[in-house]
Design a protein around this motif. Structure first.
Motif, short mmCIF file in Angstrom:
data_model
loop_
_atom_site.label_atom_id
_atom_site.label_comp_id
_atom_site.label_asym_id
_atom_site.label_seq_id
_atom_site.Cartn_x
_atom_site.Cartn_y
_atom_site.Cartn_z
N CYS A 129 0.78 -1.25 0.14
CA CYS A 129 0.05 0.04 0.05
C CYS A 129 0.90 1.33 -0.03
O CYS A 129 1.59 1.40 1.12
CB CYS A 129 -0.96 -0.03 1.14
SG CYS A 129 -2.05 1.38 1.29
N THR A 130 0.77 2.12 -1.08
CA THR A 130 1.54 3.00 -1.13
C THR A 130 1.02 4.23 -2.29
O THR A 130 0.20 3.84 -2.97
CB THR A 130 3.03 2.98 -1.62
OG1 THR A 130 3.86 4.03 -1.46
CG2 THR A 130 3.05 2.42 -2.82
N ASP A 131 1.64 5.49 -2.30
CA ASP A 131 1.02 6.14 -3.45
C ASP A 131 1.36 5.54 -4.85
O ASP A 131 2.35 5.15 -5.07
CB ASP A 131 1.87 7.72 -3.27
CG ASP A 131 1.46 8.57 -1.87
OD1 ASP A 131 0.47 8.12 -1.65
OD2 ASP A 131 2.20 9.06 -1.65
N ASP A 132 0.53 5.86 -5.55
CA ASP A 132 0.63 5.08 -7.04
C ASP A 132 1.33 6.08 -7.72
O ASP A 132 1.48 7.29 -7.67
CB ASP A 132 -0.72 4.84 -7.52
CG ASP A 132 -0.66 4.50 -8.95
OD1 ASP A 132 0.30 3.30 -8.94
OD2 ASP A 132 -1.49 4.43 -9.77
N ARG A 133 2.32 5.47 -8.84
CA ARG A 133 3.15 6.18 -9.88
C ARG A 133 3.40 5.45 -10.99
O ARG A 133 3.16 4.12 -10.67
CB ARG A 133 4.32 6.55 -9.16
CG ARG A 133 5.25 5.67 -8.50
CD ARG A 133 6.80 6.04 -8.12
NE ARG A 133 7.26 4.98 -7.43
CZ ARG A 133 8.10 4.11 -8.09
NH1 ARG A 133 8.12 4.11 -9.62
NH2 ARG A 133 8.75 3.22 -7.55
N GLY A 189 -5.80 7.42 -5.77
CA GLY A 189 -4.28 7.91 -6.00
C GLY A 189 -3.00 6.75 -5.15
O GLY A 189 -2.04 6.97 -4.91
N LYS A 190 -3.81 5.81 -4.46
CA LYS A 190 -3.07 4.68 -3.93
C LYS A 190 -2.87 3.30 -4.51
O LYS A 190 -4.02 2.97 -4.87
CB LYS A 190 -3.84 4.72 -2.40
CG LYS A 190 -3.41 5.80 -1.29
CD LYS A 190 -2.22 5.72 -0.76
CE LYS A 190 -1.92 6.82 0.31
NZ LYS A 190 -0.48 6.81 0.95
N ALA A 191 -1.91 2.85 -4.63
CA ALA A 191 -1.70 1.48 -5.04
C ALA A 191 -2.20 0.36 -3.90
O ALA A 191 -1.35 0.52 -2.75
CB ALA A 191 -0.40 1.31 -5.77
N ILE A 192 -3.14 -0.31 -4.11
CA ILE A 192 -2.99 -1.30 -3.08
C ILE A 192 -2.91 -2.77 -4.05
O ILE A 192 -4.08 -3.10 -4.50
CB ILE A 192 -4.53 -1.37 -2.41
CG1 ILE A 192 -4.81 0.18 -1.84
CG2 ILE A 192 -4.95 -2.31 -1.31
CD1 ILE A 192 -6.09 0.56 -1.29
N ASP A 193 -2.09 -3.56 -3.56
CA ASP A 193 -1.83 -4.72 -4.28
C ASP A 193 -1.59 -5.72 -3.35
O ASP A 193 -0.99 -5.83 -2.24
CB ASP A 193 -0.52 -4.47 -5.14
CG ASP A 193 -0.47 -3.37 -6.00
OD1 ASP A 193 -1.58 -3.04 -6.58
OD2 ASP A 193 0.67 -2.65 -6.76
N THR A 194 -1.80 -6.95 -3.73
CA THR A 194 -1.69 -8.29 -2.74
C THR A 194 -1.16 -9.20 -3.78
O THR A 194 -1.54 -9.45 -5.07
CB THR A 194 -3.13 -8.83 -2.47
OG1 THR A 194 -3.69 -7.76 -1.56
CG2 THR A 194 -2.84 -10.12 -1.70
N PHE A 195 0.11 -9.93 -3.38
CA PHE A 195 0.72 -10.94 -3.79
C PHE A 195 0.98 -12.09 -3.14
O PHE A 195 1.06 -12.02 -2.05
CB PHE A 195 2.39 -10.36 -4.27
CG PHE A 195 2.30 -9.11 -4.95
CD1 PHE A 195 2.35 -9.06 -6.38
CD2 PHE A 195 2.46 -7.76 -4.36
CE1 PHE A 195 2.39 -7.72 -6.99
CE2 PHE A 195 2.34 -6.62 -4.97
CZ PHE A 195 2.33 -6.66 -6.45
#
Length: 358
Positions: free
Chosen positions: A252-256, A284-290
């Motif tokens: 979870c962090t700012d998207d870019r 504007g936030k990246a929320i990714d699950t791996f």
């Protein structure tokens, strides 16, 4: 599917999602949808993300599944300069060619497939099942180097037996319970052109039991041993595709632009293999699950995870959990014929009976 629940489905006609209601194409100004399938290998997602970043494509949403040495993905991208869908035909052709080259790699097993499509109303999970099914991921891998030793107790137990009195085929499935398990089963039966007339779902704390009475759309039960084996294999694959294999990591962090490329590169450089991934951006936030393992499919060394978190950021990448231990292997027959399982179902909490008439 929840813990400690039981459900019975009955219908005078069938219990099956309507293809007209679930399949359609709608133009989108927001993003370009890319569908991919091909041979899985370590670092594949990293290479795909690097290509997209080099082509100035920003990944806004994606879901990636791997199963039985195959991989499928539905990826939504935008032009990094406009934030909108990519419409230039020459650029789309370049994206397709380069991604196909990445998917193809050095594999001689099967050809890679990629489609550029306008996003429609088809459920993304449903589309992933269709991509994997079309790629025949349910077939056994023939090359020994792509096979991984698995605990047989962790695999689903599926049977397809005759119910000659009613001209049905009875399919039973016993597996570890998880969210969307029933959805995955019904989607697969529907895509295989089978209709569910009666069914029962029975779940405990860790395990789920499902039993469906089916016929083909032509009104006939399964008539050959080859088709029976194919149904069993396809249902096993449907259960396994979404299984949360490996260590769950959440970012979870700012998207870019290029963020996903950087993250997956770090995973690859530390010999992490991505088994499944869910990518999303919100506000504007990246929320990714791996879900990751080492390259052999085993549990990742905690020291490697610590190193990865230091490179990405301790607060940005969090360790959620390891996959739960598999349920015990089923014993004896699983054919219960609905009412034969009634006493078993009563032992669970939140007993419910649901009837569905169409």
């Amino acid at each position: 599917m929840g813990c400690g629940s039981w459900m019975r489905l009955e219908s005078n006609a069938s219990f099956v999602p309507s293809m007209r209601d679930s399949v359609g194409v709608m133009p989108s100004e927001e993003h370009t949808s890319i569908e991919l399938s091909g041979t899985d290998r370590p670092g594949l997602l990293s290479e795909m993300c690097a290509v997209l970043a080099d082509l100035h494509c920003n990944v806004v949403n994606a879901e990636i599944w791997t199963h039985n040495a195959r991989a499928a993905a539905v990826v939504h991208v935008t032009d990094d300069s406009t934030g909108c869908a990519i419409k230039d035909l020459n650029r789309l052709t370049t994206i397709k060619e380069l991604l196909c080259n990445v998917l193809r790699g050095n594999s001689e097993l099967k050809a890679a497939k990629m489609t550029l499509a306008t996003p429609g109303v088809t459920n993304r999970d449903r589309r992933l099942h269709q991509l994997m099914f079309a790629d025949r991921d349910y077939e056994k891998v023939e090359r020994a180097e792509l096979q991984r030793i698995e605990d047989k107790g962790s695999r689903p137990h599926v049977t397809a037996l005759d119910c000659s009195q009613k001209d049905y085929t009875v399919v039973t499935m016993r597996s570890k319970d998880r969210p969307k398990l029933l959805f995955d089963i019904i989607c697969t039966l529907t895509d295989m052109q089978y209709v569910v007339f009666h069914g029962m779902v029975n779940t405990g704390r860790m395990e789920a039991y499902q039993e469906f009475y089916i016929r083909h759309v032509d009104g006939l039960p399964i008539s050959s041993e080859a088709e029976r084996e194919r149904v069993v294999q396809c249902l096993e694959a449907a259960i396994e595709r979404r299984a949360s294999e490996g260590l769950e990591l959440q970012l979870c962090t700012d998207d870019r632009v290029g963020l996903l490329s950087d993250i997956t590169r770090i995973f690859r450089e530390n010999s992490l293999c991505i088994k499944r991934a869910e990518i999303s951006t919100k506000g504007g936030k990246a929320i990714d699950t791996f879900y990751v393992t080492d390259v052999t499919g085993n549990t990742v060394d905690p020291k490697i995870i610590d190193s990865v978190r230091r490179q990405i950021g301790q607060t940005i990448l969090q360790v959620r959990r390891n996959s739960s231990p598999p349920p015990k292997a089923p014993q004896g027959t699983t054919m219960g014929y609905l009412f034969g399982n009634l006493f078993k179902a009563r032992s669970f909490q939140n007993f419910k009976l649901i009837r569905s008439y169409s």
